[in-house]
Design an enzyme around this catalytic site. Sequence first.
Site, PDB file in Angstrom:
ATOM      1  N   HIS A 186      40.149  51.481  45.855  1.00  0.00           N
ATOM      2  CA  HIS A 186      39.776  51.487  47.274  1.00  0.00           C
ATOM      3  C   HIS A 186      40.811  52.320  48.038  1.00  0.00           C
ATOM      4  O   HIS A 186      41.986  52.372  47.661  1.00  0.00           O
ATOM      5  CB  HIS A 186      39.774  50.062  47.856  1.00  0.00           C
ATOM      6  N   CYS A 203      43.788  43.748  51.707  1.00  0.00           N
ATOM      7  CA  CYS A 203      42.475  43.366  51.178  1.00  0.00           C
ATOM      8  C   CYS A 203      42.057  41.978  51.664  1.00  0.00           C
ATOM      9  O   CYS A 203      40.867  41.687  51.759  1.00  0.00           O
ATOM     10  CB  CYS A 203      42.490  43.370  49.647  1.00  0.00           C
TER      11      CYS A 203
END
Lengths: 405, 275
Positions: free
Chosen positions: B163, B257
């Site tokens: 990511h 996250c």
Amino acid sequence: MITETVELAGHILDSLTLPKVLDMVISREADYRIVEMEVGRTNLDPSRVLLELTTGDSETMNKLIAELHIQGANLVGDADAEVVACETAGVLPAGFYATTNLPTRVRIGGTWIEVSYPEMDCALVVDETGARAVPMHAVRPGDPVVVGQRGVTVEPPRRARDRSAFEFMNSDASSEKPKGLIVARVADRVRAAHRATPPGKVLAVCGPAVIHTGAGPDLARLVAAGWIDVLFAGNGFATHDIESNMLGTSLGVSMAGEASGEEGHSNHLVAINEVRRHGSIAAAVKRGALTGGVMFECCTHHVPFVLGGSVRDDGPLPDVITDVVAAADAMRSHLPGVGVALMLASTLHAIATGNLLAASVETFCIDINQAVVTKLADRGSHQALGIVTDVGLFLRELADNLCRD
Amino acid sequence: MCPPDNFGVVYEINPWMHTEVGPDPDLARAQFDNLVATLTASGAEVEMLPSETGLPDMVFTANAGVVSGGTFVPARFRHPQRQGETPLDTAWFRSNGYDVRELPAGGCQEGAGDALPIFSPGIRPVLVCGYRFRSDISTHGAISSLLGVPTRSVELADDRFYHLDLCFCPLNGRRAMVASAGFDRYGMAVIESLVPEPLILDTEEALSFCANSVVVGDVVVMPACPPRVGRILESWGFSVVVVDVGEFLKAGGGCRCLTLALDVDLSDTCDSQAT
């Protein structure tokens, strides 16, 4: 050459997506042309570009399209081939695509598929195993057959790529070339086929003149030495080869130069009858009734052969396939992997084989009659290179050259 | 944020996950509570999204979607294991008064984990969007039009940084932590054009997850902080707070996250610094 158009849209300039995509095209040794480009007016407006991509082969195009898809480039338009399921066995759907023997690709689901063995005058059947040329009589109900021209590309013959094979002959058929040099080059191509990875098979297509000209022992030498991997002929070639080995005559004429013997005209029938008694050429060899010659060497060295029948055959020999469709299918089954085809003084079988061969097979047509070569080319076997010479002399030199190894 | 009541490593969808190395539930809970306390002490307010059984990665709310003002664009997860989170995320945003705008079908986009804004005073905000492993570039145009923000697409080059928020952390209008290993040369050129003073992380530093940090004003809440990185951040006037989230690193996620910033407004008129 394969051409596809892709669209790329979004903030492709500020994100450097367009330069990246163009770099990827170039690094794949493909080419591009910007067909259309709209640049956004503000930094919120997307830009859009239509790119025409060109690659040399379908594999490169498929890889490139997959890579560019990750970068957001999508194929434009639906240029897939149309397929229609066969309804009746042996009958093609209306508008079926008729094949050539040139490298052919079909586009299905946006992917270009190579036709596994292009054969002329067939239909294209596309299923989960790939795309293949199928003769009319062999289609079955339900087979997906390509109709129309859309989504099919054919690569035009490229002599340049095959310069190694053909540079020594500029005209298609000529009697004006030094034969010794030509024989040496053919020998080189035969060696090159066997050295290739995977090794290419060498096919000999033989007419009866091979035996009449006294070249039977030379061809037998080539078979015994492993240079010939598959042999196509008719009843005549095999009969005269066997006759000359059993009785010393070819069509009744003594091979040793003596005057024709009494009853010589029936010698070939005696030879056929003898083989028929044993049930097959291989059985005659096994029982010692046939002890030499091309067919003997084929049986001894397990070189497969196909003998195709015709309406004027005597006998015929038990190995002759008299159903011509079955004979063509049997020939077809031996063609995958053939790299070099030698058409040796044969008209009917050379043309029949030419109909089945992919254009990528290096084909040498050796005949004293230039018309045979012209006929082959006129029927679509453009790859055939004619060598106008006596097949007996040719085979002797070829065997001398190759069997030296 | 979403509490780790159902957190675990029960499948492997990134190179960090190993089902045989499961997190300790009690320790995970303690680390999560500590992160919430740290963020609160730094000046953030934390809203909680209830967790759901069978959705162990729901703790990683950064991937729920992209927020701008009162608009929420829900994620389209790559892996079926996480796709069940979207209806719950969407329901929460809807019940909290957000205008939910869906991405068109077809592409994947994993929320703020692959979409990080850069705010520079006086300049229109830009949303840097990562693609390849979890998100598709084909969604970036829709994000741009749904939220009215220019996007910059950067391809992620290393699946350990699957990511964008594992290799890129905007700090303010001029500065960001950037792990160069995470990008190709085109992506690096785009980042460098947007960030005049990048703090370039070497691969070893980046693999400590230090880019997966939450910035609350001048406080950088980090899962780890290599000494060189800490010195530079402090020399730039940031306070560094390291919070142990080791149990969550086993699932490939750090502080960033575990959070989804709600105080983000990507519209042209806003020049506020969001986290």
